[in-house]
Each structure stands twice: as C-alpha cells, then as structure tokens.
Design a protein around this motif. Sequence first.
Motif, PDB file in Angstrom:
ATOM      1  N   TYR A 769     162.040  95.494  34.381  1.00  0.00           N
ATOM      2  CA  TYR A 769     161.903  94.736  35.620  1.00  0.00           C
ATOM      3  C   TYR A 769     160.428  94.553  35.937  1.00  0.00           C
ATOM      4  O   TYR A 769     159.596  95.391  35.560  1.00  0.00           O
ATOM      5  CB  TYR A 769     162.575  95.468  36.791  1.00  0.00           C
ATOM      6  CG  TYR A 769     164.042  95.743  36.576  1.00  0.00           C
ATOM      7  CD1 TYR A 769     165.006  94.771  36.855  1.00  0.00           C
ATOM      8  CD2 TYR A 769     164.476  96.970  36.071  1.00  0.00           C
ATOM      9  CE1 TYR A 769     166.353  95.015  36.646  1.00  0.00           C
ATOM     10  CE2 TYR A 769     165.814  97.228  35.860  1.00  0.00           C
ATOM     11  CZ  TYR A 769     166.756  96.248  36.142  1.00  0.00           C
ATOM     12  OH  TYR A 769     168.093  96.499  35.930  1.00  0.00           O
ATOM     13  N   SER A 801     164.486  90.764  39.934  1.00  0.00           N
ATOM     14  CA  SER A 801     165.778  90.543  39.283  1.00  0.00           C
ATOM     15  C   SER A 801     165.613  90.355  37.780  1.00  0.00           C
ATOM     16  O   SER A 801     164.551  89.966  37.287  1.00  0.00           O
ATOM     17  CB  SER A 801     166.457  89.306  39.861  1.00  0.00           C
ATOM     18  OG  SER A 801     165.733  88.127  39.516  1.00  0.00           O
ATOM     19  N   ILE A 850     166.360  99.151  46.867  1.00  0.00           N
ATOM     20  CA  ILE A 850     165.455  99.466  45.751  1.00  0.00           C
ATOM     21  C   ILE A 850     164.243 100.241  46.258  1.00  0.00           C
ATOM     22  O   ILE A 850     163.833 101.247  45.666  1.00  0.00           O
ATOM     23  CB  ILE A 850     165.013  98.164  45.040  1.00  0.00           C
ATOM     24  CG1 ILE A 850     166.199  97.548  44.292  1.00  0.00           C
ATOM     25  CG2 ILE A 850     163.860  98.441  44.070  1.00  0.00           C
ATOM     26  CD1 ILE A 850     165.941  96.158  43.741  1.00  0.00           C
ATOM     27  N   TYR A 866     159.442 103.187  36.349  1.00  0.00           N
ATOM     28  CA  TYR A 866     159.954 102.076  35.556  1.00  0.00           C
ATOM     29  C   TYR A 866     159.734 102.267  34.055  1.00  0.00           C
ATOM     30  O   TYR A 866     159.772 101.309  33.294  1.00  0.00           O
ATOM     31  CB  TYR A 866     159.348 100.757  36.048  1.00  0.00           C
ATOM     32  CG  TYR A 866     159.980 100.330  37.355  1.00  0.00           C
ATOM     33  CD1 TYR A 866     161.104  99.508  37.373  1.00  0.00           C
ATOM     34  CD2 TYR A 866     159.485 100.791  38.566  1.00  0.00           C
ATOM     35  CE1 TYR A 866     161.705  99.143  38.567  1.00  0.00           C
ATOM     36  CE2 TYR A 866     160.072 100.430  39.768  1.00  0.00           C
ATOM     37  CZ  TYR A 866     161.186  99.609  39.766  1.00  0.00           C
ATOM     38  OH  TYR A 866     161.792  99.246  40.949  1.00  0.00           O
ATOM     39  N   HIS A 879     168.884  98.463  41.193  1.00  0.00           N
ATOM     40  CA  HIS A 879     168.526  97.199  40.525  1.00  0.00           C
ATOM     41  C   HIS A 879     169.769  96.486  40.009  1.00  0.00           C
ATOM     42  O   HIS A 879     169.864  95.248  40.091  1.00  0.00           O
ATOM     43  CB  HIS A 879     167.561  97.475  39.381  1.00  0.00           C
ATOM     44  CG  HIS A 879     166.124  97.500  39.790  1.00  0.00           C
ATOM     45  ND1 HIS A 879     165.406  96.371  40.052  1.00  0.00           N
ATOM     46  CD2 HIS A 879     165.275  98.542  40.010  1.00  0.00           C
ATOM     47  CE1 HIS A 879     164.164  96.689  40.397  1.00  0.00           C
ATOM     48  NE2 HIS A 879     164.060  98.009  40.388  1.00  0.00           N
ATOM     49  N   ASN A 882     171.371  94.774  42.804  1.00  0.00           N
ATOM     50  CA  ASN A 882     170.603  93.579  43.154  1.00  0.00           C
ATOM     51  C   ASN A 882     170.923  92.433  42.190  1.00  0.00           C
ATOM     52  O   ASN A 882     171.129  91.283  42.606  1.00  0.00           O
ATOM     53  CB  ASN A 882     169.109  93.904  43.111  1.00  0.00           C
ATOM     54  CG  ASN A 882     168.239  92.708  43.478  1.00  0.00           C
ATOM     55  OD1 ASN A 882     168.304  92.204  44.589  1.00  0.00           O
ATOM     56  ND2 ASN A 882     167.411  92.275  42.531  1.00  0.00           N
TER      57      ASN A 882
END
Length: 929
Positions: A769, A801, A850, A866, A879, A882
């Motif tokens: 992401y 996204s 998030i 991440y 995520h 989302n």
Amino acid sequence: MNAVEIESAISDLALEPFDAAEFPYAFLAAFGNKDTTLKRLRAGNNNASDVPGGVLLRSNIHIAACAPGTVGETLKTLRASPATTKAKAKFILATDGQTLEAEELSTGETIACDYEDFPNHFGFLLPLAGISTIKEIKENPIDVRATSRLNKLYVELLSENPDWARAERRADMNHFMARLVFCFFAEDTDIFQGDGLFTKTVEQYSERDGSNSHEVLSEIFRAMDLKLAERPSAEPRLPGWANKFPYVNGGLFAGSTETPRFTRMARTYLVHAGNLNWQKINPDIFGSMIQAVADDEERGALGMHYTSVPNILKVLNPLFLDDLRGQLEAAGDNKAKLLNLRKRIARIRVFDPACGSGNFLVIAYKQMREIEAAINQRRGEAHNKSEIPLTNFRGIELRDFPAEIARLALIIAEYQCDVLYRGQQDALEEFLPLDTQNWIICGNALRLDWLSICPPTGTGVKVLADDLFGTPLDQSEIEFENEGGETYICGNPPYKGSKYQSTEQKNDLKEVFKNTKAGWKSLDYVSGWLIKAKEYGRHVKSAFAFVTTNSICQGIQVPELWPHLIRDNFEINFAYTSFKWSNLASNKAGVTVVIVGMSNYSKSDRKIFSLDDKGLATAARTVPNINAYLISGHNIFIQKKSRRTDNVSNMDFGNKAVDGGHLYLERETLKDLPEEVSSKFVRKIYGATELIKGIPRFCLWIPDSEVEYAQENSLIASRLNLVREMRLTSEKLPTRRGAEQPHKFEERRQRGGEKIIALPRITSENREYLPVGLLDSGTIVSSQLFAFYNEDVFLFALLVSRLHWVWMATVCARMRTDFSYSNTLGWNTFPIPLLTEQNKADLTACAEAILLAREVHFPATIADLYDAETMPDNLRHAHERNDEVLERIYIGRRFKNDTERLEKLFELYTNMTAGQAKAAPRTKKEKSA
C-alpha cells in the motif's frame, strides 16, 4: 562475492593442507563471510554449535571437522542436533580431510566426495552465499570453473604483456583467448585426435617458467592454419609435435600466430584450465559468463552474466518455438507433414541485434535441433545431417570479444548437437575444417542497417567475409538458404534510463528517432531496438520479442514511445508482465523487466503471461488485444493532466525551500532559541524519509507580518542573511527574486495551520500500500511529498487502496526499482466513480479505522507497519475492509485480482476521456525511422 570468486576461493582451499581446526572458518570465508563474523565465531560469541569441533553460523550452515572415518556418523549428529534446528541452518557439512559430505536440509539433497574434489560440487553450496542455485550450474559447474581459470590467465597475461592491454591490441588478446577456448574444447571431444593433446603438448614442450610457452602456442596455432598437403613445404618447417594437430582454419587460426608471453604462473593457469573437462561445457552459460573477462569495467561482475534457459525460453517459446512444437504434435507420424515442417525449420532465421555472447541464439539453435531430431526419428532418418545452417542465426554485438565467443559458442553447440543426435563419428567427420562465413557482426546495432545484415528473402547477395574470426566487420551480407522463410528477432538489449545514457547513446537514439516526432530524450535506451525491429518488420515478414525494462510500459514513456510502435498494423502478440531478471550475484541483483512480442501480421490469440511469487509462469491469458501497459484493453496512452476534470480535489506539491539548508534547524539548535521564539517560528517539517520513519525535522516558518520581530533573534537573523546570500548567487531568476523574502520558502503552498494528507514522491515497490500519512495542523511538508491541504479524510482511503496502488504502479514511472509518484499521472488520471455522501462517509470511516490500527502499535512507524512480512493483522484487516468498501463502489463486489482491477480502471479511463484520450493510429504510415 560472485560465483566465480567463490569457486576460485574453495578451489584454493581444497589444495591447502587440511587443518581440522581451521577448516570451518576458511570454508565460511570462501563463501564471502566477513572477517568480523568469523572473529565472533572464533571467540565463541556467535557459535551456537552443540557438536564437538562444530561451527554453526545462524541461518546458514552447521560444519564439523571430525576424526578420520567418522564423516557419515558426524553428518547424522549434525542433522539431529537441536542447535541445527534452532539456528535455522540451511546446510550441514562434515569432513575429515579425506572425504566430505553435505546435505541441504530443506530438500534432503546430499553430496559425498573425496575432499579434494569438493570444489566440483560448489554449485550445490552456492545458496550459502545468497546465490540462487541454477540447475545447470548445480549439476555441472564446469562453466564457472572454466570462467574462473580463464579470468586468472587473462589478468596474468595482461600484467606480463602491458602492450597487449592497450586498446589497439586488446582485440588481438581477445582473439588469442578465443583460440584457447576452442583448443580446450577440441582436445576433450576428440576433435583433436589424442587424449588431452593440446594441454599435454604445452606441458611437455614448454619450460616450467613459461619462458617459451608463447613459441609453443604459436607453432600449434600455425599448424591449425595449414592444410596437411601444405605442411611439408611450410617455412619454417613445423615441429613434429605440432604436426599432430589437425587443419582447423575457418578464420580462427588464420593470420598472425603471435601470442603473449607467459610467466610461470600464467603457464600454470593455462594447464589448470586445460585439465578441466571441457566436453561438458554449456556454450550458452559459459559464453554469458566469460564475456566479462575481457571487459575491465565488467570484470568485477564476473560470473554474473548468466541468463537462465527458462528465462530465455520465456522469449523464444511464444515467439516461435511453441508453434513449431505444436506443428510437430499435429504432424504425428505423417511423413509428408514432418518433411514440410523440417523444411520450414531449415528456413527460419533467428536474429539477435544485441547478442552479447550469443546465448539467445545458442538456445534457439539447440531447441530447433531438438525438434528437427524428433522429426528425423519419426521419419526413420535419425542419422541425417542437420539441414539447419548456423548462418541462419545472426547477431550484432558492439564489443569484439563477446562477438567472437558468440560465433564459437554456436560452433560448439552445433558439434554437441551432432554428437547427441547423430553420434560421435558422424559429428567428427563433418566438423573440420570450420566454415569461413561471418554471421555475427561486430558493430553498433542502432547505427547499422539491419536489412543488410539479415536481408529480405530472395535478395541472395553473396559477399563473404574474409574469415570467421578475423577482423570483425561492421556489416556483412551472406547468401541464406531460407527462401520464403521466417525471421524472428529476439534478445535482451541494454536498458539504460535517460539519466544514465552516455552522449554517444543519446546520439544513437536521436538517429533512430530522427524521422519521428517522438520525445526520445526521456526514453530508455532499449527503445531504440524496438523501433529498429518495428521498422525492419515493415520490409521483412518478421516477429520480434525483447526483454526490456518495465519502465517503457509505464508513465511518460508510454505516450512518447508506443504510438510509434502500435501502428502500421503492428500489435503486441504476447507479453510477460513485470518480473525480476536476476543474475548470479549474491545480493540478488537484478532489474524488473517485461517481455514484449510484436508483429504486423495477425495472430488469432494474444497471450499475457504472469509469474507467481516463486517466479513460475502462471497459465497464459488469451485476450482480444494487449495495450502498451501490457493489459487487456484498447490502445490508449495516458497523458499527464494538470487538473482533475471531475469534482474530486487536486493534489498539490509540498513546499520547496531553496535555502541552502539555512531555514532548516537541527534539534540541538532549538536549545539556542528562547521558548517564546521557537514556539512561534519553528515548525515540524516532514519529507519522504521523515514521514515513513516518523522522525520529523524542524524549520523556520515565519509569517510576513512577523519578520521584523523574528529577526530580533540573532540566530534567526543570521540564518535569513545566509538564505539571502545563497539566493542572490543563483543562476535562476525566481530564486534571485526570492532573496527579497529570505524568511519564506521559495515555493510556499500552505499557510501552516491545515491538516494534511501527505504521500512521498518516491516509494518502494516492496510495500503493498502507498505510505500515506495524516499530519497534524501546524505541520509543514517539504517538496519530497505531495499533499492535500485541509481536504476530506475520505481521500486518504482512496490513496491507500489497492486500486490506487495498481494504477500508480502501471501509469507512473520508476526510479530504478522504486515508484516515482506523479500527481499529474497517478492522481489526476485515476478513475473515480461519482461518490455519494454515503460513499464518502463509508470511506472516511475506513480511513479512520486504518489510522486507529496504526495508533495501536505506537511508536511503530510507517516503515515498521508496512513491511509486507510483518504487517500487523489488525492493520491488514483495516486495509482489506477499506478495499472491500471501495471496490463495491466500483463493481458491487471485490475484484478477483490486480489484473481485473487494472482492466476495470482502464475501461473507466476510456469512458472518462472519451474523445480526449489519444488513440493509436492504425493506418497512417510513419516515415522510416
């Protein structure tokens, strides 16, 4: 360390007297482990071994030197050791100095050999240096060992013969090395009658100090340039020992027989190389590796220049080999159909205009010989002479040594195929003398006329080169035996992004694009080969496929390059989407590439191939059309847009200081400012690094109305004076004007009190992401970030996204392997359906979820959170939620994969820009490039 260096190190180790106490450390050193690592192991700090005499390097190997005759028992002890399991050792190894046994624990594969023979199994142990094991090298390390020996010889000879190292004599040196390679191969394959004739002759008739080695070699080379009938009258008379060598010629031994002078060490290296078993040499592997031997700049990468057969077949199979195999299967045992297929194969030309040492040509030749052999077997003609001429395998190479090795590799491949399919006797009868035709051309492929090198069928001009291995020609035309045949262009041309091209390379592209309106200055160097291949195809029925950087199918290069390729009925027949084109470097060095195959004659099915996480090809997708972004869709080219054309906010740049660093403050400097001053004029500032690592810097941020008050502080006044002086010396007018207001960032895009959604301009491809941040009011963002100022939080949900990620990865450019985000390409073109207020509320809730998931793991940073392998479950679930909410807005369900995401986004983009998107012209003829 690379594979050649490792082979050399362990070969030296095997020759030394065995020292049980020292062996484990010497072994680890041979595989590139640092002195500091070995020092800690010796001290016992990092040695977790629980086996007597054992040395255990975590996540690597558990070694034990043992008493004579106990190797097998010791290996069992290592395997059963709890320490082996706990330390996640990949290998175990035991030796008593007489025998050696090792096991790869993940596969259970083992080796067992005499101690002095273990270098012959070094390919099995390459993973210890972080090098992926290549099947061919693992099973037969001769190619790396031969490269290692020749490299040592080459370096030693240049040291002893500095005149041969000069540019004007380097071609002579390279030609000498090509002669040696042929001799080593010929003596191990009975081409020279007599076991080890060449090496034994050198050993017997040259002095140990090497003083007359050059004279012995010169006489051997002279013999191979003389026909048997000419030898009795030759002046000077050939020595009897030289007369044993056959007549070879073919240009390889024509001309000067001068050889460089040898030292004792050089003679030793030559003899060691000759004592290897060259019969099993793999011409495609060896050629790829040895091409770096003669290049001073590339020698540091020696042994890395190997392109695996599976990777080469990704190009050759869909280009034409799959079709040939399909025809073979369809023919069955029908002799007439088999004969027609054999005639077709004999007329196929394979042309690599960036051939290097010829590995694409060699693999193509070997694969075609395999199909031809199957035809002959079915027709009951197994011993038939091959009808596939080497002259149908054409190449262009800029450097002379790889060009010589390419010719030699094809000759070796032909002989090996003859032995395999027809037998040793038939192969020997027809091998010598060598042919004199020149089918590998030395020159600049972007400057040469490809039509003269690989002319249209039916031209039949016959201009033979003087010799095969003599002075390389810039161009050559020969008579091909392929009237009405097919031509396939393939290869792996040099990539070179626009910022890394030399002046000469830029001029090459300028020449290629001189008759087009393309903005070639921003294109990768490989683009020149695509344009040349396309132009060649306008005159000759052909298809081409190249390995290229994936950047030519992304970002601004697409609208610059592809309108000139997808025209005149040219289309993409097949493609491999992005994957790593790796080599044998221990640091997993490689570049992200795509493979693109094109032609201007229609194929019923167009195929898109992808690779899974393990690098294996997934099932090909058959699609109606493949566009320049290598997805199924219309031929559209996404152009930069200065603003969005819907009701969604535009993304802005961060603030650019242009201050010489004087508006930035280090944390220690803050102590020198009074609290009332720092609280008023010092702000946190984030760039890309600061956002991802969560460590802000500080800067002066002074409102216009407060400048006089701020300058009452001597530190601030001093800083502003330095900014003023720096800007006044600038060559840029806007910067000089900025000297009038040194308290301000030159480009100032925020007031300083807004909440900010920010994302880096450069981001790693290894994240799933985009690393987007939501920054507090009062924070400043630098020009390393893009930003939304005081915008709705639902935009955060769009940015992070998966849909936006795959769009960005496709339409934005790359900086090496990282993504270079562009607001004009990545955001302003991103298709967003009309969002209702409820949609925005749902996305806002996803964004907040998030952000809350991140907060749970404070003080973990974006870099921590991440990491694809350690991403927290709650953050991943946030995520995924989302993505689900957003994708339901797009199509009412989750997308199946990224391919489906992209195809939908391109469909929406096409609709969004109907009448605006620049479509590929289909009929207009472009001038010849």
